[in-house]
Write a protein that holds these residues in place. Structure first.
Motif, PDB file in Angstrom:
ATOM      1  N   ASN A 194      19.151  25.762  40.791  1.00  0.00           N
ATOM      2  CA  ASN A 194      20.528  26.093  40.786  1.00  0.00           C
ATOM      3  C   ASN A 194      21.389  25.588  39.907  1.00  0.00           C
ATOM      4  O   ASN A 194      21.385  24.627  39.174  1.00  0.00           O
ATOM      5  CB  ASN A 194      21.015  25.409  42.370  1.00  0.00           C
ATOM      6  N   GLY A 195      22.296  26.674  39.380  1.00  0.00           N
ATOM      7  CA  GLY A 195      22.964  26.603  38.248  1.00  0.00           C
ATOM      8  C   GLY A 195      22.726  27.306  36.856  1.00  0.00           C
ATOM      9  O   GLY A 195      23.498  27.461  36.000  1.00  0.00           O
ATOM     10  N   ASP A 196      21.486  27.673  36.758  1.00  0.00           N
ATOM     11  CA  ASP A 196      20.969  28.344  35.705  1.00  0.00           C
ATOM     12  C   ASP A 196      21.041  29.928  35.551  1.00  0.00           C
ATOM     13  O   ASP A 196      20.947  30.527  34.613  1.00  0.00           O
ATOM     14  CB  ASP A 196      19.291  28.092  35.230  1.00  0.00           C
ATOM     15  N   SER A 197      21.385  30.437  36.644  1.00  0.00           N
ATOM     16  CA  SER A 197      21.739  32.015  36.847  1.00  0.00           C
ATOM     17  C   SER A 197      22.627  32.336  35.511  1.00  0.00           C
ATOM     18  O   SER A 197      23.549  31.851  35.452  1.00  0.00           O
ATOM     19  CB  SER A 197      22.379  32.191  38.319  1.00  0.00           C
ATOM     20  N   GLY A 198      22.131  33.530  35.282  1.00  0.00           N
ATOM     21  CA  GLY A 198      23.031  34.370  34.228  1.00  0.00           C
ATOM     22  C   GLY A 198      22.503  33.821  32.842  1.00  0.00           C
ATOM     23  O   GLY A 198      22.916  34.488  31.735  1.00  0.00           O
ATOM     24  N   GLY A 199      21.651  32.952  32.633  1.00  0.00           N
ATOM     25  CA  GLY A 199      21.117  32.275  31.478  1.00  0.00           C
ATOM     26  C   GLY A 199      19.906  33.098  30.835  1.00  0.00           C
ATOM     27  O   GLY A 199      19.529  34.228  31.552  1.00  0.00           O
ATOM     28  N   PRO A 200      19.588  32.740  29.710  1.00  0.00           N
ATOM     29  CA  PRO A 200      18.540  33.744  29.005  1.00  0.00           C
ATOM     30  C   PRO A 200      16.988  33.298  29.005  1.00  0.00           C
ATOM     31  O   PRO A 200      16.873  31.907  29.066  1.00  0.00           O
ATOM     32  CB  PRO A 200      19.016  33.503  27.338  1.00  0.00           C
ATOM     33  N   LEU A 201      16.197  34.436  29.074  1.00  0.00           N
ATOM     34  CA  LEU A 201      14.979  34.155  28.952  1.00  0.00           C
ATOM     35  C   LEU A 201      14.606  34.741  27.886  1.00  0.00           C
ATOM     36  O   LEU A 201      14.875  36.103  27.471  1.00  0.00           O
ATOM     37  CB  LEU A 201      14.103  34.786  30.208  1.00  0.00           C
ATOM     38  N   VAL A 202      14.057  34.380  26.764  1.00  0.00           N
ATOM     39  CA  VAL A 202      13.683  34.480  25.421  1.00  0.00           C
ATOM     40  C   VAL A 202      12.249  34.635  24.946  1.00  0.00           C
ATOM     41  O   VAL A 202      11.660  33.511  25.355  1.00  0.00           O
ATOM     42  CB  VAL A 202      14.510  33.711  24.736  1.00  0.00           C
ATOM     43  N   PHE A 203      12.008  35.701  24.309  1.00  0.00           N
ATOM     44  CA  PHE A 203      10.604  35.679  23.907  1.00  0.00           C
ATOM     45  C   PHE A 203      10.682  36.284  22.461  1.00  0.00           C
ATOM     46  O   PHE A 203      11.128  37.278  22.096  1.00  0.00           O
ATOM     47  CB  PHE A 203       9.768  36.721  24.516  1.00  0.00           C
ATOM     48  N   ASN A 204      10.120  35.492  21.324  1.00  0.00           N
ATOM     49  CA  ASN A 204      10.313  35.851  19.989  1.00  0.00           C
ATOM     50  C   ASN A 204      11.568  36.371  19.381  1.00  0.00           C
ATOM     51  O   ASN A 204      11.640  37.228  18.529  1.00  0.00           O
ATOM     52  CB  ASN A 204       9.109  37.018  19.662  1.00  0.00           C
ATOM     53  N   GLY A 205      12.748  35.578  19.762  1.00  0.00           N
ATOM     54  CA  GLY A 205      13.926  35.691  19.399  1.00  0.00           C
ATOM     55  C   GLY A 205      14.400  36.898  19.866  1.00  0.00           C
ATOM     56  O   GLY A 205      15.589  37.431  19.448  1.00  0.00           O
ATOM     57  N   THR A 206      14.022  37.546  21.060  1.00  0.00           N
ATOM     58  CA  THR A 206      14.548  38.682  21.577  1.00  0.00           C
ATOM     59  C   THR A 206      14.945  38.145  23.335  1.00  0.00           C
ATOM     60  O   THR A 206      14.350  37.504  23.871  1.00  0.00           O
ATOM     61  CB  THR A 206      13.879  39.698  21.898  1.00  0.00           C
ATOM     62  N   LEU A 207      15.986  38.923  23.993  1.00  0.00           N
ATOM     63  CA  LEU A 207      16.295  38.444  25.173  1.00  0.00           C
ATOM     64  C   LEU A 207      15.449  39.552  26.199  1.00  0.00           C
ATOM     65  O   LEU A 207      15.691  40.658  26.156  1.00  0.00           O
ATOM     66  CB  LEU A 207      17.853  38.837  25.446  1.00  0.00           C
ATOM     67  N   VAL A 208      14.654  38.749  26.920  1.00  0.00           N
ATOM     68  CA  VAL A 208      13.760  39.606  27.758  1.00  0.00           C
ATOM     69  C   VAL A 208      14.173  39.354  29.157  1.00  0.00           C
ATOM     70  O   VAL A 208      13.769  40.142  30.127  1.00  0.00           O
ATOM     71  CB  VAL A 208      12.250  39.154  27.843  1.00  0.00           C
ATOM     72  N   GLY A 209      14.872  38.457  29.510  1.00  0.00           N
ATOM     73  CA  GLY A 209      15.363  38.224  31.009  1.00  0.00           C
ATOM     74  C   GLY A 209      16.858  37.676  31.062  1.00  0.00           C
ATOM     75  O   GLY A 209      17.205  36.772  30.195  1.00  0.00           O
ATOM     76  N   ILE A 210      17.313  37.756  32.365  1.00  0.00           N
ATOM     77  CA  ILE A 210      18.698  37.100  32.756  1.00  0.00           C
ATOM     78  C   ILE A 210      18.182  36.469  34.186  1.00  0.00           C
ATOM     79  O   ILE A 210      17.784  37.141  34.994  1.00  0.00           O
ATOM     80  CB  ILE A 210      19.577  37.968  32.827  1.00  0.00           C
ATOM     81  N   VAL A 211      18.577  34.930  34.153  1.00  0.00           N
ATOM     82  CA  VAL A 211      18.100  34.373  35.210  1.00  0.00           C
ATOM     83  C   VAL A 211      18.793  35.017  36.494  1.00  0.00           C
ATOM     84  O   VAL A 211      19.830  35.135  36.577  1.00  0.00           O
ATOM     85  CB  VAL A 211      18.371  33.117  35.111  1.00  0.00           C
TER      86      VAL A 211
END
Length: 244
Positions: free
Chosen positions: A195-212
């Motif tokens: 709880n509280g991390d929503s909207g944050g970045p999931l990152v792989f090799n310097g690229t944005l792959v997901g949004i919490v």
């Protein structure tokens, strides 16, 4: 914010009347200079969700985090959720049009235009959108100011942890079939978003792959964290930016 779900008769139901915030479990403190694309979405002046810097005037977040632009600001360039850095007012928000149609969890992404441009530099930088998502087992990083354990308190300082991409079918089984191609899942023993991390970045090799986006019990091995799949949603993101 982070979506906290319970499961009943093969459906997904919100624990609370509103989506609730998610936070990093099993993480370590990290300087904003290490994740300069990380932003804090403030609601009425207080950290409410994570966000991700796309450009000087555009940030991304989860659709469930936002409503009226008047209530929101964005803080960047600080490792502390409610202090320091730059704070900029939000001008306009576009949520994905299909958000809320599938139990309220699919297409959980929004694009935000800021009233003034961010001053880019040390601790404030954009991150490119992924063109494809990592294979299952790939290690990815996630950061935020969310809870450090289920029902625990959030962290005032930015935390980061490493998780692994989970096979889509395995994740779908965990969530009773409610996982769509617009989602990507990641987990690791004792680590994950909360709880509280929503909207944050999931990152792989310097690229944005997901949004919490959402999850079950924080860092539970059977319920991986679920993220908006940026590679799948990339065309919509780019069109939405042009509309802002």
């Amino acid at each position: 914010m982070y979506v906290h779900w319970i499961f009943l008769i093969y459906s997904v139901t919100l624990v609370c009347s509103k989506w609730t915030p998610e936070r990093i479990v099993g993480g370590h403190s990290v300087s904003i200079e290490a994740v300069p694309w990380q932003a804090s979405l403030l609601k009425n002046g207080i950290h409410d969700c994570g966000a991700v810097i796309y450009s000087e005037k555009i940030v991304l977040t989860a659709a469930h985090c936002v409503d009226s632009p008047d209530t929101f600001q964005v803080r960047v360039g600080s490792s502390i959720s409610n202090f320091g850095g730059q704070v900029v007012n939000v001008l306009r928000i576009i949520k994905h049009e299909q958000f809320g149609r599938y139990y309220g969890i699919s297409h959980d992404i929004a694009v935000i235009k800021l009233q003034t441009s961010l001053r880019m530099g040390c601790g404030v930088s954009s991150i490119p959108l992924a063109n494809s998502y990592p294979r299952p087992g790939s290690l990815v990083s996630v950061s935020g100011w969310g809870r450090t354990r289920t029902y625990g308190k959030g962290s005032d300082f930015l935390l980061e942890t490493t998780v692994a991409i989970v096979d889509q079918n395995a994740c779908r089984n965990s969530y009773y079939g409610q996982i769509t191609k617009e989602m990507i899942c990641a987990a690791a023993p004792g680590k994950g978003v909360c709880n509280g991390d929503s909207g944050g970045p999931l990152v792989f090799n310097g690229t944005l792959v997901g949004i919490v986006s959402f999850g079950g019990i924080c860092a539970h091995p059977y319920f991986p964290g679920v993220y908006a799949n940026v590679a799948e949603l990339r065309p919509w993101i780019l069109r939405a930016i042009q509309r802002l």
